[in-house]
Motif scaffolding. Structure first.
Motif, short mmCIF file in Angstrom:
data_model
loop_
_atom_site.label_atom_id
_atom_site.label_comp_id
_atom_site.label_asym_id
_atom_site.label_seq_id
_atom_site.Cartn_x
_atom_site.Cartn_y
_atom_site.Cartn_z
N ASP A 53 35.08 122.67 12.25
CA ASP A 53 34.79 121.73 13.33
C ASP A 53 34.15 120.45 12.82
O ASP A 53 33.20 120.49 12.02
CB ASP A 53 33.83 122.37 14.35
CG ASP A 53 34.48 123.51 15.13
OD1 ASP A 53 35.70 123.72 14.98
OD2 ASP A 53 33.75 124.18 15.88
N ASN A 54 34.65 119.32 13.33
CA ASN A 54 34.05 117.99 13.09
C ASN A 54 34.01 117.58 11.63
O ASN A 54 33.23 116.70 11.26
CB ASN A 54 32.65 117.93 13.69
CG ASN A 54 32.65 118.19 15.18
OD1 ASN A 54 33.43 117.61 15.92
ND2 ASN A 54 31.79 119.10 15.63
N ARG A 95 40.31 122.62 12.96
CA ARG A 95 39.48 122.95 14.11
C ARG A 95 39.10 121.72 14.95
O ARG A 95 39.45 120.59 14.62
CB ARG A 95 38.21 123.66 13.63
CG ARG A 95 38.45 124.94 12.84
CD ARG A 95 39.25 125.98 13.61
NE ARG A 95 39.24 127.27 12.94
CZ ARG A 95 40.05 128.28 13.26
NH1 ARG A 95 40.93 128.14 14.23
NH2 ARG A 95 39.99 129.43 12.59
N ARG A 96 38.35 121.97 15.98
CA ARG A 96 37.98 120.96 16.97
C ARG A 96 37.29 119.74 16.34
O ARG A 96 36.40 119.87 15.50
CB ARG A 96 37.03 121.59 18.00
CG ARG A 96 36.53 120.64 19.09
CD ARG A 96 35.45 121.32 19.91
NE ARG A 96 35.98 122.47 20.61
CZ ARG A 96 36.46 122.43 21.85
NH1 ARG A 96 36.49 121.29 22.51
NH2 ARG A 96 36.91 123.53 22.43
N GLY A 97 37.70 118.55 16.78
CA GLY A 97 37.02 117.32 16.43
C GLY A 97 37.20 116.83 15.01
O GLY A 97 36.53 115.89 14.58
N CYS A 130 44.31 115.21 21.52
CA CYS A 130 44.55 114.85 20.12
C CYS A 130 45.18 113.46 20.00
O CYS A 130 45.91 113.03 20.89
CB CYS A 130 45.46 115.88 19.46
SG CYS A 130 44.67 117.48 19.20
N GLY A 163 43.16 121.97 16.64
CA GLY A 163 42.26 122.20 17.76
C GLY A 163 42.14 120.98 18.66
O GLY A 163 42.82 119.96 18.46
N ASP A 164 41.24 121.06 19.62
CA ASP A 164 41.05 119.95 20.57
C ASP A 164 40.40 118.75 19.88
O ASP A 164 39.54 118.90 19.01
CB ASP A 164 40.16 120.40 21.72
CG ASP A 164 40.78 121.51 22.55
OD1 ASP A 164 42.00 121.71 22.45
OD2 ASP A 164 40.03 122.17 23.30
N GLY A 165 40.82 117.56 20.31
CA GLY A 165 40.17 116.34 19.86
C GLY A 165 40.40 115.98 18.41
O GLY A 165 39.63 115.22 17.83
N GLY A 204 46.09 121.04 20.18
CA GLY A 204 45.14 121.19 21.28
C GLY A 204 45.08 119.99 22.21
O GLY A 204 45.92 119.09 22.18
#
Length: 201
Positions: free
Chosen positions: A151-152, A132-134, A92, A114-116, A89
């Motif tokens: 996420d995170n 996933r993201r973060g 990254c 995912g992003d970040g 994403g």
């Protein structure tokens, strides 16, 4: 995908010459996979890839890999290996000696980031892992199989993960397992038995 815009975002987050050179060669390799005059473009990109990424940096960053803008590669991506069908994403960070790869000839059996997402030194993400993201993955961690990291979430350094991790969780090895890692090879069931999952808050 706009290769020029992606490259501009990459230059913004990579400040050193080595880092910028590696991501630019990667983007050139991506651009060579599209449009007209494919044979000539791929030949030129292959020369750049062989000279800079494979020979000087020692990385395998195939142009077919999908990667969003803002890719940060500290230390120029030394020793990084990415599967051609992997999906990464936006924004990254991938440190040196990271492997993002598949297991078999199945082209879908590859990771998705995912992003970040942050991937620390020497970490490996193998198989159909969905990060996933973060998510932050510590140095030397191993994520393997058809799993989802929410996420995170946070994956501690040296941790082996072969099952889903809920969002906002911290997964890390206990001190006992860390000591065991330096003593002898450990069966997977003993590794899993020493995991602790903690709430982020």
């Amino acid at each position: 995908m706009n290769i020029i815009e992606d490259a501009k975002a990459d230059l913004h987050v990579n400040k050193r010459f080595l880092d910028r050179a590696s991501v630019m060669v990667f983007r050139i390799n991506q651009a060579a996979q599209r449009g007209s005059f494919l044979l000539a473009k791929r030949a030129g990109a292959k020369i750049l890839d062989s000279l800079w990424l494979q020979w000087i940096v020692g990385a395998d960053l195939p142009g077919r890999a999908q990667c969003g803008p803002g890719l940060r590669m500290p230390h120029g991506g030394r020793g990084v290996t990415i599967h051609p069908n992997a999906r990464i994403g936006e924004g990254c960070t991938i440190y040196h000696r990271v492997t993002i790869g598949g297991f078999s000839s199945d082209k879908k059996n590859v990771p998705t980031l995912g992003d970040g997402v942050y991937v620390g030194v020497g970490a490996s993400i193998l198989g159909r892992a969905k990060v996933r993201r973060g998510v932050r993955i510590g140095a030397g961690a191993i994520l393997v199989g058809d799993i989802t990291v929410g996420d995170n979430a946070r994956i501690g350094l040296g941790t082996v993960v072969d099952e889903d991790v809920a969002p906002e969780k911290i997964l890390k090895a206990t001190r006992r397992m860390e000591r065991m890692l330096h003593e002898e090879p450990i069966p997977a069931d003993r590794i899993r038995a020493n995991f602790r999952i903690h709430d982020l808050h």
